[in-house]
Design a protein around this motif. Structure first.
Motif, PDB file in Angstrom:
ATOM      1  N   VAL A 177       3.202 -12.065   7.237  1.00 40.65           N
ATOM      2  CA  VAL A 177       3.518 -12.803   6.005  1.00 40.65           C
ATOM      3  C   VAL A 177       2.235 -13.299   5.334  1.00 40.65           C
ATOM      4  CG1 VAL A 177       4.665 -14.852   5.084  1.00 40.65           C
ATOM      5  CG2 VAL A 177       5.849 -13.408   6.741  1.00 40.65           C
ATOM      6  N   GLY A 178       1.273 -13.761   6.122  1.00 42.62           N
ATOM      7  CA  GLY A 178      -0.001 -14.203   5.555  1.00 42.62           C
ATOM      8  C   GLY A 178      -0.718 -13.090   4.820  1.00 42.62           C
ATOM      9  N   ARG A 179      -0.751 -11.892   5.430  1.00 43.75           N
ATOM     10  CA  ARG A 179      -1.385 -10.753   4.770  1.00 43.75           C
ATOM     11  C   ARG A 179      -0.589 -10.304   3.551  1.00 43.75           C
ATOM     12  NH1 ARG A 179      -6.366 -10.717   5.464  1.00 43.75           N
ATOM     13  NH2 ARG A 179      -6.391  -8.600   4.694  1.00 43.75           N
ATOM     14  N   GLU A 183      -2.287 -10.070  -0.070  1.00 44.48           N
ATOM     15  CA  GLU A 183      -2.336  -8.790  -0.784  1.00 44.48           C
ATOM     16  C   GLU A 183      -1.526  -8.837  -2.078  1.00 44.48           C
ATOM     17  OE1 GLU A 183      -4.066  -5.970  -0.220  1.00 44.48           O
ATOM     18  OE2 GLU A 183      -5.086  -7.006   1.414  1.00 44.48           O
ATOM     19  N   ALA A 184      -0.377  -9.510  -2.050  1.00 45.76           N
ATOM     20  CA  ALA A 184       0.438  -9.623  -3.267  1.00 45.76           C
ATOM     21  C   ALA A 184      -0.318 -10.387  -4.346  1.00 45.76           C
ATOM     22  CB  ALA A 184       1.761 -10.316  -2.946  1.00 45.76           C
ATOM     23  N   TRP A 185      -1.062 -11.437  -3.978  1.00 46.43           N
ATOM     24  CA  TRP A 185      -1.854 -12.204  -4.939  1.00 46.43           C
ATOM     25  C   TRP A 185      -2.894 -11.303  -5.607  1.00 46.43           C
ATOM     26  CZ3 TRP A 185      -6.867 -13.411  -5.997  1.00 46.43           C
ATOM     27  CH2 TRP A 185      -7.095 -14.499  -6.846  1.00 46.43           C
ATOM     28  N   THR A 186      -3.469 -10.373  -4.821  1.00 43.16           N
ATOM     29  CA  THR A 186      -4.502  -9.479  -5.350  1.00 43.16           C
ATOM     30  C   THR A 186      -3.914  -8.394  -6.253  1.00 43.16           C
ATOM     31  OG1 THR A 186      -5.771  -9.822  -3.330  1.00 43.16           O
ATOM     32  CG2 THR A 186      -6.393  -7.941  -4.686  1.00 43.16           C
ATOM     33  N   ARG A 187      -2.755  -7.868  -5.893  1.00 43.79           N
ATOM     34  CA  ARG A 187      -2.201  -6.697  -6.567  1.00 43.79           C
ATOM     35  C   ARG A 187      -1.278  -7.017  -7.736  1.00 43.79           C
ATOM     36  NH1 ARG A 187      -1.378  -2.054  -2.308  1.00 43.79           N
ATOM     37  NH2 ARG A 187      -3.022  -2.587  -0.857  1.00 43.79           N
ATOM     38  N   TYR A 188      -0.616  -8.170  -7.709  1.00 43.42           N
ATOM     39  CA  TYR A 188       0.433  -8.455  -8.697  1.00 43.42           C
ATOM     40  C   TYR A 188       0.138  -9.744  -9.461  1.00 43.42           C
ATOM     41  CZ  TYR A 188       2.834  -5.007  -5.829  1.00 43.42           C
ATOM     42  OH  TYR A 188       3.157  -3.877  -5.140  1.00 43.42           O
ATOM     43  N   ARG A 196      -6.084 -19.858  -7.205  1.00 43.38           N
ATOM     44  CA  ARG A 196      -7.001 -19.485  -6.118  1.00 43.38           C
ATOM     45  C   ARG A 196      -6.305 -18.549  -5.152  1.00 43.38           C
ATOM     46  NH1 ARG A 196      -9.598 -24.615  -3.490  1.00 43.38           N
ATOM     47  NH2 ARG A 196     -10.819 -22.972  -2.534  1.00 43.38           N
ATOM     48  N   ARG A 197      -7.092 -17.647  -4.585  1.00 40.87           N
ATOM     49  CA  ARG A 197      -6.548 -16.683  -3.601  1.00 40.87           C
ATOM     50  C   ARG A 197      -6.141 -17.422  -2.331  1.00 40.87           C
ATOM     51  NH1 ARG A 197      -9.681 -11.279  -1.470  1.00 40.87           N
ATOM     52  NH2 ARG A 197      -7.926 -10.380  -0.368  1.00 40.87           N
ATOM     53  N   PRO A 198      -4.924 -17.175  -1.831  1.00 40.75           N
ATOM     54  CA  PRO A 198      -4.479 -17.864  -0.618  1.00 40.75           C
ATOM     55  C   PRO A 198      -5.235 -17.391   0.613  1.00 40.75           C
ATOM     56  CG  PRO A 198      -2.748 -16.421  -1.487  1.00 40.75           C
ATOM     57  CD  PRO A 198      -3.908 -16.326  -2.404  1.00 40.75           C
TER      58      PRO A 198
END
Length: 198
Positions: A177-179, A183-188, A196-198
């Protein structure tokens, strides 16, 4: 917890995508001072009790399957039960390369991978320099350190095997879930996306 782990893995695969062309497997020994069903004499800790985790990850370090055993078990016999997690994913075996370290270098392992499971084995040979593609194994070491960050697995005081497997599955869910969130923050992009990036 096993169902929750499967849901987290399925969600990650749907949103980000598992990279299953290259998987890596390695063992990790941790302490088990209270003994229990899965504790054995650790070969790296002066014979004190410990637990070994045999972990399989995809090319990004997402845990696909973990098998726990006493610390004195060799890595090779744990390979087959660890690889069973691939069957649940329903992949054609000829498309998967399995990256292993020198501890798995034996004819028995090669026979298991190629003849019984039709997997491509990339194994470092004893006494020879590691192959160029050995760099794909570092992700499993990173995942082992993520597991060990959850102190319940690093210093396991549980005695029952079911409870130990619960904590391993719980740790897998936290990692997946952490990954997924990262990754969702980066892609979407979405309206309530944090700055800020989690």
């Amino acid at each position: 917890m096993k169902t929750l782990e499967e849901l987290a893995l399925e969600s990650y695969d749907r949103v980000v995508g598992l990279e299953l062309a290259d998987v890596a497997i390695d063992g990790c020994i941790t302490k088990a001072p209270c003994g229990g069903e899965k504790a054995g004499k650790s070969p790296v800790d002066r014979g004190k009790r410990g637990i070994k985790r045999s972990t399989m990850v995809d090319a990004n370090g997402i845990p696909l399957g973990v098998v726990s055993a006493p610390a004195n078990r060799h890595d090779s016999p744990l390979l087959a039960p660890t690889l069973d997690a691939l069957e649940a994913l329903g992949l054609p075996p000829e498309s998967v390369s399995v990256h292993l370290d020198r501890g798995y270098d034996s004819n028995v392992t090669r026979r298991l991978l190629l003849e019984e499971r039709e997997l491509i084995g990339v194994i470092s040979e004893k006494g020879k320099p590691a192959p160029l593609r050995a760099g794909l194994r570092w992700v499993v070491e990173r995942t082992n350190s993520w597991h060990n960050a959850h102190k319940k697995l690093m210093w396991c005081t549980e005695r029952r095997g079911r409870v130990i497997d619960f904590w391993i599955a719980f740790s897998n869910v936290i990692i997946i879930v952490g990954r997924l969130v990262r990754e969702a923050w980066t892609r979407y992009r979405w309206e309530t996306r944090p700055a800020r990036r989690p």
